[in-house]
Design a protein around this motif. Sequence first.
Motif, PDB file in Angstrom:
ATOM      1  N   GLU A 115      43.373  52.101  24.753  1.00  0.00           N
ATOM      2  CA  GLU A 115      42.987  52.955  25.986  1.00  0.00           C
ATOM      3  C   GLU A 115      43.176  52.201  27.199  1.00  0.00           C
ATOM      4  O   GLU A 115      43.336  52.968  28.406  1.00  0.00           O
ATOM      5  CB  GLU A 115      41.598  53.575  25.917  1.00  0.00           C
ATOM      6  CG  GLU A 115      40.313  52.546  26.070  1.00  0.00           C
ATOM      7  CD  GLU A 115      39.916  51.654  24.864  1.00  0.00           C
ATOM      8  OE1 GLU A 115      40.533  51.770  23.852  1.00  0.00           O
ATOM      9  OE2 GLU A 115      38.855  51.139  24.886  1.00  0.00           O
ATOM     10  N   LYS A 116      43.235  50.791  27.150  1.00  0.00           N
ATOM     11  CA  LYS A 116      43.510  50.301  28.316  1.00  0.00           C
ATOM     12  C   LYS A 116      45.085  50.052  28.536  1.00  0.00           C
ATOM     13  O   LYS A 116      45.510  49.309  29.723  1.00  0.00           O
ATOM     14  CB  LYS A 116      42.742  48.862  28.437  1.00  0.00           C
ATOM     15  CG  LYS A 116      41.429  49.172  28.558  1.00  0.00           C
ATOM     16  CD  LYS A 116      40.474  47.854  28.715  1.00  0.00           C
ATOM     17  CE  LYS A 116      39.289  47.934  28.703  1.00  0.00           C
ATOM     18  NZ  LYS A 116      38.490  46.995  28.247  1.00  0.00           N
ATOM     19  N   GLU A 117      45.986  50.400  27.952  1.00  0.00           N
ATOM     20  CA  GLU A 117      47.489  49.892  27.789  1.00  0.00           C
ATOM     21  C   GLU A 117      47.977  50.510  29.125  1.00  0.00           C
ATOM     22  O   GLU A 117      48.674  49.797  29.787  1.00  0.00           O
ATOM     23  CB  GLU A 117      48.221  50.285  26.763  1.00  0.00           C
ATOM     24  CG  GLU A 117      49.594  49.883  26.832  1.00  0.00           C
ATOM     25  CD  GLU A 117      50.470  50.098  25.580  1.00  0.00           C
ATOM     26  OE1 GLU A 117      50.276  51.080  24.871  1.00  0.00           O
ATOM     27  OE2 GLU A 117      51.868  49.463  25.519  1.00  0.00           O
ATOM     28  N   TRP A 118      47.853  51.914  29.469  1.00  0.00           N
ATOM     29  CA  TRP A 118      48.167  52.262  30.500  1.00  0.00           C
ATOM     30  C   TRP A 118      47.914  51.760  31.997  1.00  0.00           C
ATOM     31  O   TRP A 118      48.585  51.147  32.976  1.00  0.00           O
ATOM     32  CB  TRP A 118      48.135  53.844  30.670  1.00  0.00           C
ATOM     33  CG  TRP A 118      49.447  54.606  30.086  1.00  0.00           C
ATOM     34  CD1 TRP A 118      49.096  55.127  28.699  1.00  0.00           C
ATOM     35  CD2 TRP A 118      50.469  54.783  30.652  1.00  0.00           C
ATOM     36  NE1 TRP A 118      50.488  55.823  28.549  1.00  0.00           N
ATOM     37  CE2 TRP A 118      51.245  55.658  29.885  1.00  0.00           C
ATOM     38  CE3 TRP A 118      51.072  54.579  31.856  1.00  0.00           C
ATOM     39  CZ2 TRP A 118      52.484  56.197  29.769  1.00  0.00           C
ATOM     40  CZ3 TRP A 118      52.347  55.238  32.268  1.00  0.00           C
ATOM     41  CH2 TRP A 118      53.225  55.881  31.298  1.00  0.00           C
ATOM     42  N   LEU A 119      46.379  51.254  31.916  1.00  0.00           N
ATOM     43  CA  LEU A 119      46.052  51.054  33.177  1.00  0.00           C
ATOM     44  C   LEU A 119      46.603  49.449  33.452  1.00  0.00           C
ATOM     45  O   LEU A 119      46.873  49.145  34.502  1.00  0.00           O
ATOM     46  CB  LEU A 119      44.517  50.755  32.899  1.00  0.00           C
ATOM     47  CG  LEU A 119      43.705  50.087  34.004  1.00  0.00           C
ATOM     48  CD1 LEU A 119      43.760  51.152  35.090  1.00  0.00           C
ATOM     49  CD2 LEU A 119      42.293  49.815  33.754  1.00  0.00           C
ATOM     50  N   ASN A 120      46.417  48.642  32.082  1.00  0.00           N
ATOM     51  CA  ASN A 120      46.957  47.320  32.519  1.00  0.00           C
ATOM     52  C   ASN A 120      48.786  46.984  32.738  1.00  0.00           C
ATOM     53  O   ASN A 120      49.101  46.251  33.385  1.00  0.00           O
ATOM     54  CB  ASN A 120      46.574  46.437  31.260  1.00  0.00           C
ATOM     55  CG  ASN A 120      45.195  46.213  31.185  1.00  0.00           C
ATOM     56  OD1 ASN A 120      44.391  46.409  32.022  1.00  0.00           O
ATOM     57  ND2 ASN A 120      44.685  45.992  29.925  1.00  0.00           N
ATOM     58  N   GLY A 121      49.263  48.088  31.986  1.00  0.00           N
ATOM     59  CA  GLY A 121      50.667  47.663  32.164  1.00  0.00           C
ATOM     60  C   GLY A 121      51.527  48.749  32.989  1.00  0.00           C
ATOM     61  O   GLY A 121      52.696  48.394  33.661  1.00  0.00           O
ATOM     62  N   GLY A 122      50.825  49.795  33.405  1.00  0.00           N
ATOM     63  CA  GLY A 122      51.583  50.843  34.262  1.00  0.00           C
ATOM     64  C   GLY A 122      50.714  51.206  35.357  1.00  0.00           C
ATOM     65  O   GLY A 122      51.452  51.865  36.340  1.00  0.00           O
ATOM     66  N   HIS A 123      49.418  50.627  35.611  1.00  0.00           N
ATOM     67  CA  HIS A 123      48.757  51.171  36.812  1.00  0.00           C
ATOM     68  C   HIS A 123      49.025  52.617  37.285  1.00  0.00           C
ATOM     69  O   HIS A 123      49.436  52.656  38.444  1.00  0.00           O
ATOM     70  CB  HIS A 123      49.002  50.017  38.014  1.00  0.00           C
ATOM     71  CG  HIS A 123      48.202  48.751  37.511  1.00  0.00           C
ATOM     72  ND1 HIS A 123      46.908  48.809  37.739  1.00  0.00           N
ATOM     73  CD2 HIS A 123      48.577  47.795  37.157  1.00  0.00           C
ATOM     74  CE1 HIS A 123      46.512  47.528  37.331  1.00  0.00           C
ATOM     75  NE2 HIS A 123      47.662  46.778  37.011  1.00  0.00           N
ATOM     76  N   PRO A 124      48.363  53.688  36.309  1.00  0.00           N
ATOM     77  CA  PRO A 124      48.876  54.831  36.750  1.00  0.00           C
ATOM     78  C   PRO A 124      48.081  55.166  38.184  1.00  0.00           C
ATOM     79  O   PRO A 124      48.468  56.107  38.796  1.00  0.00           O
ATOM     80  CB  PRO A 124      48.378  55.757  35.534  1.00  0.00           C
ATOM     81  CG  PRO A 124      47.761  54.955  34.732  1.00  0.00           C
ATOM     82  CD  PRO A 124      48.123  53.452  35.027  1.00  0.00           C
ATOM     83  N   GLU A 125      46.906  54.558  38.138  1.00  0.00           N
ATOM     84  CA  GLU A 125      45.994  55.083  39.503  1.00  0.00           C
ATOM     85  C   GLU A 125      46.829  54.730  40.542  1.00  0.00           C
ATOM     86  O   GLU A 125      46.598  55.282  41.648  1.00  0.00           O
ATOM     87  CB  GLU A 125      44.735  54.121  39.181  1.00  0.00           C
ATOM     88  CG  GLU A 125      44.688  52.705  39.622  1.00  0.00           C
ATOM     89  CD  GLU A 125      45.356  51.829  38.695  1.00  0.00           C
ATOM     90  OE1 GLU A 125      45.848  52.384  37.861  1.00  0.00           O
ATOM     91  OE2 GLU A 125      45.357  50.601  38.987  1.00  0.00           O
ATOM     92  N   VAL A 126      47.637  53.703  40.746  1.00  0.00           N
ATOM     93  CA  VAL A 126      48.358  53.199  41.927  1.00  0.00           C
ATOM     94  C   VAL A 126      49.551  54.369  42.147  1.00  0.00           C
ATOM     95  O   VAL A 126      49.589  54.739  43.003  1.00  0.00           O
ATOM     96  CB  VAL A 126      48.943  51.721  41.737  1.00  0.00           C
ATOM     97  CG1 VAL A 126      50.219  51.582  42.956  1.00  0.00           C
ATOM     98  CG2 VAL A 126      47.949  50.628  41.720  1.00  0.00           C
ATOM     99  N   ILE A 127      50.165  54.672  40.995  1.00  0.00           N
ATOM    100  CA  ILE A 127      51.095  55.622  41.183  1.00  0.00           C
ATOM    101  C   ILE A 127      50.627  56.948  41.751  1.00  0.00           C
ATOM    102  O   ILE A 127      51.149  57.564  42.449  1.00  0.00           O
ATOM    103  CB  ILE A 127      51.902  55.831  39.959  1.00  0.00           C
ATOM    104  CG1 ILE A 127      52.733  54.620  39.338  1.00  0.00           C
ATOM    105  CG2 ILE A 127      52.971  57.097  39.734  1.00  0.00           C
ATOM    106  CD1 ILE A 127      53.284  54.633  37.934  1.00  0.00           C
ATOM    107  N   LEU A 128      49.653  57.429  40.990  1.00  0.00           N
ATOM    108  CA  LEU A 128      48.862  58.579  41.604  1.00  0.00           C
ATOM    109  C   LEU A 128      48.195  58.645  43.071  1.00  0.00           C
ATOM    110  O   LEU A 128      48.571  59.677  43.491  1.00  0.00           O
ATOM    111  CB  LEU A 128      48.142  59.143  40.278  1.00  0.00           C
ATOM    112  CG  LEU A 128      48.741  59.461  39.016  1.00  0.00           C
ATOM    113  CD1 LEU A 128      47.809  59.765  37.801  1.00  0.00           C
ATOM    114  CD2 LEU A 128      49.466  60.851  39.166  1.00  0.00           C
ATOM    115  N   ASP A 129      47.654  57.625  43.220  1.00  0.00           N
ATOM    116  CA  ASP A 129      46.958  57.525  44.556  1.00  0.00           C
ATOM    117  C   ASP A 129      48.293  57.653  45.510  1.00  0.00           C
ATOM    118  O   ASP A 129      48.246  58.409  46.605  1.00  0.00           O
ATOM    119  CB  ASP A 129      46.404  56.040  44.717  1.00  0.00           C
ATOM    120  CG  ASP A 129      44.899  56.110  44.036  1.00  0.00           C
ATOM    121  OD1 ASP A 129      44.454  57.172  43.612  1.00  0.00           O
ATOM    122  OD2 ASP A 129      44.309  54.719  44.098  1.00  0.00           O
ATOM    123  N   ASN A 130      49.377  56.923  45.484  1.00  0.00           N
ATOM    124  CA  ASN A 130      50.443  56.997  46.333  1.00  0.00           C
ATOM    125  C   ASN A 130      51.093  58.315  46.591  1.00  0.00           C
ATOM    126  O   ASN A 130      51.428  58.854  47.526  1.00  0.00           O
ATOM    127  CB  ASN A 130      51.660  55.944  45.702  1.00  0.00           C
ATOM    128  CG  ASN A 130      51.254  54.506  46.201  1.00  0.00           C
ATOM    129  OD1 ASN A 130      50.141  54.064  46.643  1.00  0.00           O
ATOM    130  ND2 ASN A 130      51.912  53.377  45.341  1.00  0.00           N
TER     131      ASN A 130
END
Length: 278
Positions: free
Chosen positions: A86-101
């Motif tokens: 469940e942490k792979e996207w967070l650690n590898g892709g930082h979707p929160e950064v992409i979506l916040d931007n």
Amino acid sequence: MIKWTTVLLIFCGIFSQVDAQENLNPASPGFDVFRADIPHGEIDTISYNSTTVGATRKALIYTPPGYSADKKYPVLYLLHGIGGDEKEWLNGGHPEVILDNLLAEKKVEPMIVVMPNGRAMKDDRATGNIFDREKVEAFATFEKDLLNDLIPFVEKNFPVIANRESRAIAGLSMGGGQSLNFGLGNLDKFAWVGGFSSAPNTKKPEELVPDPAKAKEQLKLLWLSCGDKDGLITFSKRTHDFLVSNNVPHYYIVEPGGGHDFNVWKSGLYNFAQLIFK
Ligand code: FER
């Protein structure tokens, strides 16, 4: 580097699109770089009871900036690969950064993103031999966990719009295969479906899309992307070929020079996120 990839992406997007859907937006440089000057969403861990697995299972949840229980949000279920959790996207892709931007530029709808553990078994850690038969099978079992346990939990505990037009599913590699299998297999549940570098767990096209006319009618978006240097591209390509032959509109994005890595998956998320819930 990013610029050329972007330009090629746009061309691929325009020319591979079957039927009229909107063209791709170019990835602005810095799309994946944290900006201190904009509002940020939050990442939390949720725990839900899985009747499928017989265990309490964990998932991460992203709530967008401005999140309020008085509003209602669509939900993207975002799935990881064979070596992840469940942490792979967070650690590898930082979707929160992409979506916040993207949200700061008003290029996406405010959405909740749920990042589950797609290995539906009691020990769901990515340890030992990740290709073990029972571990690979657990990625298929996750369909039941998702539909019967996780989605009901999310819809009971978060302010979400609980209908197919407000549910999207996308993932990378094994998670891409899961997204295509579960999304296309449950068109009553998902209207937006994306596979990034989908793995060999992707069902054969005839099983994946047994009724092309129905898929065409029900889907709001079907997205396939893969790097052209990725050995798994055959699974996206055969799906694309079938969809073309059967007139099912979709995006098929082949990223020039793209490998089996987060460059392709982040750009997949960046583009997919802008197309959904609109
Ligand atoms: C395989 C090759 C790759 C396979 C799965 C993968 C189940 C998945 C890769 C990934 O998730 O990154 O033969 O079989």
